[in-house]
Design an enzyme around this catalytic site. Structure first.
Site, PDB file in Angstrom:
ATOM      1  CD1 TRP A 101       4.179  -3.569  -3.478  1.00  6.06           C
ATOM      2  CD2 TRP A 101       4.499  -5.501  -4.547  1.00  6.06           C
ATOM      3  NE1 TRP A 101       3.745  -4.586  -2.658  1.00  6.06           N
ATOM      4  CE2 TRP A 101       3.920  -5.773  -3.292  1.00  6.06           C
ATOM      5  CE3 TRP A 101       4.796  -6.569  -5.393  1.00  6.06           C
ATOM      6  CZ2 TRP A 101       3.638  -7.076  -2.861  1.00  6.06           C
ATOM      7  CZ3 TRP A 101       4.515  -7.867  -4.977  1.00  6.06           C
ATOM      8  CH2 TRP A 101       3.928  -8.113  -3.725  1.00  6.06           C
ATOM      9  CG  ASP A 171       1.163  -2.820  -9.420  1.00  9.29           C
ATOM     10  OD1 ASP A 171      -0.036  -2.979  -9.107  1.00  9.29           O
ATOM     11  OD2 ASP A 171       2.105  -3.421  -8.862  1.00  9.29           O
ATOM     12  CE  LYS A 195      -2.213  -5.825  -1.889  1.00 10.63           C
ATOM     13  NZ  LYS A 195      -1.187  -6.085  -2.902  1.00 10.63           N
TER      14      LYS A 195
END
Ligand SMILES: *Cc1c(COP(=O)(O)O)cnc(C)c1O
Length: 359
Positions: A101, A171, A195
């Site tokens: 990511w 993030d 999530k």
């Protein structure tokens, strides 16, 4: 029958939340309509939106000097929104690269400004985080970006980088709400909802007020923090159903005892699973012990030819979505807030039995 769903995202939601949503689906608060079918500007929906924000503020201890935005475009949208809102084309920004990511965020930022890599964990194959002293930060950078929890690699920072006066951008897609954090250490926090917050389609952004107003003129309005903050995240039609479910999830977390209680539950779940992996001679987790994720636990089997059988038998036992990310293979158990301890117990029991039979 409900299964234990170990998917990385979209991920399992609390059963109580789904039950309330089902209960209210066709006639929400006596409107004779579902929450999906009413105007985002109606009094009724605005109250849902405000309640979700105030619950999130309460849970995370978000000070008044921060704005909370409920946006679209996922965390991936934020990979572009962050540089567009905080830089000029000649600005230098620091990125810490700890895996998949981080890399995506870096690639996007490179389109908008000059990216310095403050640390890159390639040498360990992204199974480590950098030592705080090893970060090569740029004095006067527009911001420092990092990924507190790498959802694919299962690597989580055990510390918050100290960036002095330079805004820290995180993030937090796969770790937000998993434990208490000190919001004042951050300039921007963003998280795709699917999530630990709710359904996909929603992205929560928490931005320090003094960082507004720096936006580049060419920024699309829907990624513009300043414009979105001014319009209460309703510059256009927001993802109303996802926002409503997020509010139910926040209420559920509060009822569980808030983030301190969530943290304790998550710590115990993760420790049990890592212990079961480490104590077996059959399963293995490659991540350095000081930075193993509480949320995403990747593991491999001693004999990869058994992967398919493992997944099939797990599925038959009601333990689903345990395949690792397509880029790494192996297994991954995502054990977010909504995964009950019983789900982890069932997984460990299954793993022991599988090893007994095939190990
Ligand atoms: C899932 C995830 C993303 C991508 O989120 P989208 O909402 O699909 O854009 C980005 N970063 C991290 C850490 C993630 O876990």
């Amino acid at each position: 029958m409900r299964v234990f769903n170990f998917a990385a995202g979209p991920a399992t939601l609390p059963l109580e939340v789904l039950e309330q949503a089902r209960e209210e689906l066709t006639d929400w608060r006596g409107c004779g309509m579902s929450v999906m079918e009413i105007s985002h500007r109606s009094k009724a929906f605005v109250s849902v939106a405000e309640e979700a924000e105030s619950l999130l503020r309460e849970l995370m201890g978000i000070p008044d000097s921060y704005r909370v935005l409920f946006l679209q475009g996922g965390a991936t949208g934020q990979f572009a929104a962050v540089p567009l809102n905080l830089t000029r084309p000649d600005s230098v920004v620091d990125y810490i690269n700890t895996g998949s990511w981080s890399k995506k965020a870096i690639a996007e930022a490179k389109q908008y400004c000059r990216v310095n890599i403050a640390a890159d964990e390639a040498e360990s194959k992204y199974t480590t985080v950098p030592d705080p002293a090893a970060l090569k930060l740029t004095p006067g950078a527009a911001y420092v970006h990092y990924t507190p929890n790498e959802t694919i690699g299962g690597v989580e920072f055990p510390y918050v980088p100290d960036t002095g006066d330079v805004p820290l951008v995180a993030d937090m897609s796969s770790t937000i709400l998993s434990r208490p954090i000190d919001v004042t250490k951050f300039g921007v926090i963003y998280a795709g909802a699917q999530k630990n917050i709710g359904p996909s389609g929603l992205c929560v952004v928490i931005v320090r007020e003094d960082l507004l107003g720096r936006v580049r003129p060419e920024t699309p309005s829907i990624l513009n923090y300043t414009a979105m903050a001014k319009d209460g995240s309703m510059l256009n039609t927001p993802p109303t159903f996802a926002w409503y479910i997020a509010g139910l999830v926040f209420k559920w977390i509060k009822a569980q005892g808030g983030l301190a209680a969530m943290a304790e539950r998550n710590r115990v779940k993760a420790e049990m699973l890592y212990r079961a992996i480490d104590e077996s001679g059959f399963y293995r987790n490659p991540v350095a012990k000081n930075c193993r994720s509480w949320m995403n636990v990747p593991f491999t089997l001693a004999r990869p030819e058994l992967d398919k059988k493992f997944l099939e038998e797990a599925e038959a036992a009601g333990l689903t979505n345990l395949a690792g990310h397509r880029s790494v293979g192996g297994m991954r158990a995502s054990i977010y807030n909504a995964m009950p301890p019983e789900g982890v117990d069932a997984l460990i029991a299954f793993m022991r039995e599988f090893e007994r039979r095939y190990g």
